[in-house]
Design a protein around this motif. Sequence first.
Motif, PDB file in Angstrom:
ATOM      1  N   PRO A  76       0.690  -1.185  -0.064  1.00  0.00           N
ATOM      2  CA  PRO A  76      -0.123   0.066  -0.025  1.00  0.00           C
ATOM      3  C   PRO A  76       0.829   1.150  -0.047  1.00  0.00           C
ATOM      4  O   PRO A  76       2.063   1.244   0.225  1.00  0.00           O
ATOM      5  CB  PRO A  76      -0.634   0.039   1.291  1.00  0.00           C
ATOM      6  CG  PRO A  76      -0.201  -1.051   2.103  1.00  0.00           C
ATOM      7  CD  PRO A  76       0.784  -2.001   1.136  1.00  0.00           C
ATOM      8  N   ASP A  77       0.400   2.390  -0.467  1.00  0.00           N
ATOM      9  CA  ASP A  77       0.973   3.821  -0.468  1.00  0.00           C
ATOM     10  C   ASP A  77       1.233   3.686   0.993  1.00  0.00           C
ATOM     11  O   ASP A  77       0.633   3.631   1.992  1.00  0.00           O
ATOM     12  CB  ASP A  77      -0.359   4.846  -0.621  1.00  0.00           C
ATOM     13  CG  ASP A  77       0.310   5.873  -0.762  1.00  0.00           C
ATOM     14  OD1 ASP A  77       0.933   6.541  -0.031  1.00  0.00           O
ATOM     15  OD2 ASP A  77      -0.035   6.641  -1.964  1.00  0.00           O
ATOM     16  N   SER A  78       2.574   4.221   1.249  1.00  0.00           N
ATOM     17  CA  SER A  78       3.300   4.330   2.464  1.00  0.00           C
ATOM     18  C   SER A  78       2.320   5.169   3.365  1.00  0.00           C
ATOM     19  O   SER A  78       2.518   5.211   4.634  1.00  0.00           O
ATOM     20  CB  SER A  78       4.367   5.264   2.456  1.00  0.00           C
ATOM     21  OG  SER A  78       4.541   6.527   1.707  1.00  0.00           O
ATOM     22  N   GLU A  79       1.311   6.117   2.896  1.00  0.00           N
ATOM     23  CA  GLU A  79       0.486   6.852   3.885  1.00  0.00           C
ATOM     24  C   GLU A  79      -0.568   6.167   4.301  1.00  0.00           C
ATOM     25  O   GLU A  79      -1.309   6.475   5.192  1.00  0.00           O
ATOM     26  CB  GLU A  79       0.162   8.151   3.122  1.00  0.00           C
ATOM     27  CG  GLU A  79       1.175   9.352   2.982  1.00  0.00           C
ATOM     28  CD  GLU A  79       0.617  10.410   2.049  1.00  0.00           C
ATOM     29  OE1 GLU A  79      -0.571  10.688   2.052  1.00  0.00           O
ATOM     30  OE2 GLU A  79       1.320  11.098   1.309  1.00  0.00           O
ATOM     31  N   ARG A  80      -0.849   4.972   3.598  1.00  0.00           N
ATOM     32  CA  ARG A  80      -1.873   4.121   3.682  1.00  0.00           C
ATOM     33  C   ARG A  80      -1.461   3.244   5.021  1.00  0.00           C
ATOM     34  O   ARG A  80      -0.756   2.452   4.867  1.00  0.00           O
ATOM     35  CB  ARG A  80      -2.442   3.347   2.610  1.00  0.00           C
ATOM     36  CG  ARG A  80      -2.609   4.161   1.640  1.00  0.00           C
ATOM     37  CD  ARG A  80      -4.308   4.630   1.533  1.00  0.00           C
ATOM     38  NE  ARG A  80      -5.131   3.661   1.032  1.00  0.00           N
ATOM     39  CZ  ARG A  80      -6.099   3.269   1.868  1.00  0.00           C
ATOM     40  NH1 ARG A  80      -6.269   3.780   3.095  1.00  0.00           N
ATOM     41  NH2 ARG A  80      -6.896   2.296   1.554  1.00  0.00           N
ATOM     42  N   LYS A  81      -2.560   3.006   5.922  1.00  0.00           N
ATOM     43  CA  LYS A  81      -2.464   2.110   7.047  1.00  0.00           C
ATOM     44  C   LYS A  81      -3.236   1.001   6.722  1.00  0.00           C
ATOM     45  O   LYS A  81      -4.355   1.096   6.006  1.00  0.00           O
ATOM     46  CB  LYS A  81      -2.777   2.592   8.413  1.00  0.00           C
ATOM     47  CG  LYS A  81      -1.713   3.590   9.083  1.00  0.00           C
ATOM     48  CD  LYS A  81      -1.997   3.785  10.386  1.00  0.00           C
ATOM     49  CE  LYS A  81      -1.701   4.962  10.992  1.00  0.00           C
ATOM     50  NZ  LYS A  81      -2.845   5.843  11.214  1.00  0.00           N
ATOM     51  N   GLY A  82      -2.889  -0.151   7.315  1.00  0.00           N
ATOM     52  CA  GLY A  82      -3.639  -1.406   7.028  1.00  0.00           C
ATOM     53  C   GLY A  82      -4.937  -1.241   7.942  1.00  0.00           C
ATOM     54  O   GLY A  82      -4.968  -0.456   8.996  1.00  0.00           O
ATOM     55  N   LEU A  83      -5.826  -2.164   7.449  1.00  0.00           N
ATOM     56  CA  LEU A  83      -7.350  -2.000   8.190  1.00  0.00           C
ATOM     57  C   LEU A  83      -7.142  -2.837   9.524  1.00  0.00           C
ATOM     58  O   LEU A  83      -6.254  -3.657   9.691  1.00  0.00           O
ATOM     59  CB  LEU A  83      -8.394  -2.506   7.349  1.00  0.00           C
ATOM     60  CG  LEU A  83      -8.627  -1.796   6.048  1.00  0.00           C
ATOM     61  CD1 LEU A  83      -9.274  -2.834   5.030  1.00  0.00           C
ATOM     62  CD2 LEU A  83      -9.547  -0.785   6.565  1.00  0.00           C
ATOM     63  N   THR A  84      -7.713  -2.342  10.514  1.00  0.00           N
ATOM     64  CA  THR A  84      -7.817  -2.700  11.921  1.00  0.00           C
ATOM     65  C   THR A  84      -9.262  -3.620  11.814  1.00  0.00           C
ATOM     66  O   THR A  84     -10.223  -3.378  11.198  1.00  0.00           O
ATOM     67  CB  THR A  84      -7.817  -1.593  12.889  1.00  0.00           C
ATOM     68  OG1 THR A  84      -9.029  -1.029  12.844  1.00  0.00           O
ATOM     69  CG2 THR A  84      -6.453  -0.854  12.863  1.00  0.00           C
ATOM     70  N   LYS A  85      -9.061  -4.528  13.025  1.00  0.00           N
ATOM     71  CA  LYS A  85     -10.342  -5.245  13.039  1.00  0.00           C
ATOM     72  C   LYS A  85     -11.541  -4.470  13.404  1.00  0.00           C
ATOM     73  O   LYS A  85     -12.552  -4.848  12.994  1.00  0.00           O
ATOM     74  CB  LYS A  85      -9.956  -6.473  14.387  1.00  0.00           C
ATOM     75  CG  LYS A  85      -9.217  -7.567  13.861  1.00  0.00           C
ATOM     76  CD  LYS A  85      -9.047  -8.516  15.178  1.00  0.00           C
ATOM     77  CE  LYS A  85      -8.041  -8.046  16.222  1.00  0.00           C
ATOM     78  NZ  LYS A  85      -7.642  -9.108  17.285  1.00  0.00           N
ATOM     79  N   LYS A  86     -11.349  -3.436  14.210  1.00  0.00           N
ATOM     80  CA  LYS A  86     -12.327  -2.350  14.623  1.00  0.00           C
ATOM     81  C   LYS A  86     -12.961  -1.664  13.358  1.00  0.00           C
ATOM     82  O   LYS A  86     -14.022  -1.780  13.356  1.00  0.00           O
ATOM     83  CB  LYS A  86     -11.797  -1.450  15.465  1.00  0.00           C
ATOM     84  CG  LYS A  86     -12.797  -0.626  16.230  1.00  0.00           C
ATOM     85  CD  LYS A  86     -12.097   0.176  17.324  1.00  0.00           C
ATOM     86  CE  LYS A  86     -13.475   0.835  17.757  1.00  0.00           C
ATOM     87  NZ  LYS A  86     -12.805   2.203  18.589  1.00  0.00           N
ATOM     88  N   GLU A 104      -8.576  -1.282  -1.096  1.00  0.00           N
ATOM     89  CA  GLU A 104      -8.229  -1.643  -2.477  1.00  0.00           C
ATOM     90  C   GLU A 104      -7.612  -2.875  -2.648  1.00  0.00           C
ATOM     91  O   GLU A 104      -7.333  -3.180  -3.911  1.00  0.00           O
ATOM     92  CB  GLU A 104      -7.647  -0.203  -2.962  1.00  0.00           C
ATOM     93  CG  GLU A 104      -6.207  -0.198  -2.573  1.00  0.00           C
ATOM     94  CD  GLU A 104      -6.096   0.779  -1.363  1.00  0.00           C
ATOM     95  OE1 GLU A 104      -7.204   0.786  -0.730  1.00  0.00           O
ATOM     96  OE2 GLU A 104      -4.971   1.288  -1.267  1.00  0.00           O
ATOM     97  N   GLN A 105      -7.255  -3.857  -1.575  1.00  0.00           N
ATOM     98  CA  GLN A 105      -6.339  -4.913  -2.088  1.00  0.00           C
ATOM     99  C   GLN A 105      -7.173  -6.148  -1.909  1.00  0.00           C
ATOM    100  O   GLN A 105      -6.698  -7.118  -2.106  1.00  0.00           O
ATOM    101  CB  GLN A 105      -5.097  -4.651  -0.978  1.00  0.00           C
ATOM    102  CG  GLN A 105      -4.126  -3.952  -1.260  1.00  0.00           C
ATOM    103  CD  GLN A 105      -3.016  -4.096  -0.117  1.00  0.00           C
ATOM    104  OE1 GLN A 105      -3.048  -3.754   1.083  1.00  0.00           O
ATOM    105  NE2 GLN A 105      -2.056  -4.074  -0.742  1.00  0.00           N
ATOM    106  N   PHE A 106      -8.308  -6.255  -1.568  1.00  0.00           N
ATOM    107  CA  PHE A 106      -8.848  -7.647  -1.315  1.00  0.00           C
ATOM    108  C   PHE A 106     -10.403  -7.440  -1.490  1.00  0.00           C
ATOM    109  O   PHE A 106     -10.752  -6.112  -1.226  1.00  0.00           O
ATOM    110  CB  PHE A 106      -8.834  -8.322   0.032  1.00  0.00           C
ATOM    111  CG  PHE A 106      -9.286  -7.293   1.488  1.00  0.00           C
ATOM    112  CD1 PHE A 106      -8.812  -6.223   1.741  1.00  0.00           C
ATOM    113  CD2 PHE A 106     -10.254  -8.069   1.976  1.00  0.00           C
ATOM    114  CE1 PHE A 106      -9.461  -5.733   2.748  1.00  0.00           C
ATOM    115  CE2 PHE A 106     -11.057  -7.370   2.747  1.00  0.00           C
ATOM    116  CZ  PHE A 106     -10.508  -6.260   3.357  1.00  0.00           C
ATOM    117  N   VAL A 107     -11.219  -8.514  -1.786  1.00  0.00           N
ATOM    118  CA  VAL A 107     -12.666  -8.422  -1.729  1.00  0.00           C
ATOM    119  C   VAL A 107     -13.056  -9.962  -1.164  1.00  0.00           C
ATOM    120  O   VAL A 107     -12.495 -10.972  -1.428  1.00  0.00           O
ATOM    121  CB  VAL A 107     -12.848  -8.273  -3.491  1.00  0.00           C
ATOM    122  CG1 VAL A 107     -12.373  -9.312  -4.130  1.00  0.00           C
ATOM    123  CG2 VAL A 107     -14.369  -8.439  -3.563  1.00  0.00           C
TER     124      VAL A 107
END
Length: 316
Positions: free
Chosen positions: A24-34, A68-71
């Motif tokens: 991901p873009d360095s500014e983008r953080k991965g999604l959290t469970k919450k 934008e990386q999974f479905v």
Amino acid sequence: MNETITEVLARVPQSGIPVVAPPPDSERKGLTKKELAADHPTWCPGCGDFSVLALYFKLIEKRKLTHEQFVSIAGIGCSSRFPYFVQAHGVHFIHGRALPFASGISLSRPDLHVFVFGGDGDAYSIGGNHFSHTARKNVKLTYVVMDNWVYALTKKQTSPTSPLGFKSKTDQWGAVDYPINPMKQAIAAGATFVARTTSTNPNHVLAMMEAAMDHDGFSFIECLSECVEFYEGAFDAANPRKGGMFKEIPKDHDATDEQAAYQLAGTDFPGYFGILYKINKPTKNAKETEINRGMMEKVKGLKDWQILQKNFDRLK
Ligand SMILES: Cc1ncc(C[n+]2csc(CCOP(=O)(O)OP(=O)(O)O)c2C)c(N)n1
Ligand code: SF4
Ligand SMILES: [Mg+2]
């Protein structure tokens, strides 16, 4: 020199398609469970499917995936309500047809992680043909079947994995049809990754999902997931907390050995858990990418209407 299609395909690199989505873009953080947790799941309290959902959130969080990386895609059934409960891109599709829909996504967007969820009825009854064909085509996606040995959403009918003697609304005197063995079916159909797990062992579910997601090809996970409403106690024999046994696949098992995998898959319940089978062979995604690349080369410089005209001229 003109190459035959076989020669062209032989050149397809096994890793022609990225195994993981671009970082991901360095500014983008991965999604959290919450962030991923959507509406309160409408499953019955105690349903095994909760555990699979929680571990899916854990997987996305651990792998730092972004929207934008999974479905997530599913058919119809209690288990197939899955995408509703994931606050991310997803589709709740037609009963038994999740795999063809997911294949379209995977082939057009090979950079995505495509996860498909469903139940035993969805996967092995109405969707049984799609299961075999998606496996043989080696489409790059992960299919997690939450098997509760019953049609739960429609309130207790016999499913293809219900054991002999199972009493249901469709078999009031007990099931008389022999159940299928999902792992054997997957291996025979040509799946390149076949694993088995159970929702009562969270660490194991997560490990299987991670391995499946990293596999470049059709990865199938048969996950026992108890329906506490219509088949309570079905998997007690596989649950040490209920006096059962959780046996991992022997360490010396060669997962590339089809015969050995087939044999392990046939072990009496509770059987073995882990990766039964895993081989590498070119995916449909890689082959089609190569064909597309070749075609694009041939029509280089032409306008869209000229390509169309060429095609119609050829049909004459
Ligand atoms: C074409 C079609 N046929 C039948 C149904 C009815 N139906 C809905 S879910 C289902 C079975 C679901 O069983 P399973 O896939 O095992 O999921 P579970 O509810 O057990 O998680 C059936 C028969 C339907 N929705 N569509
Ligand atoms: S009916 Fe069974 S499968 Fe459906 S939500 Fe309830 S416990 Fe889960
Ligand atoms: Mg079911």
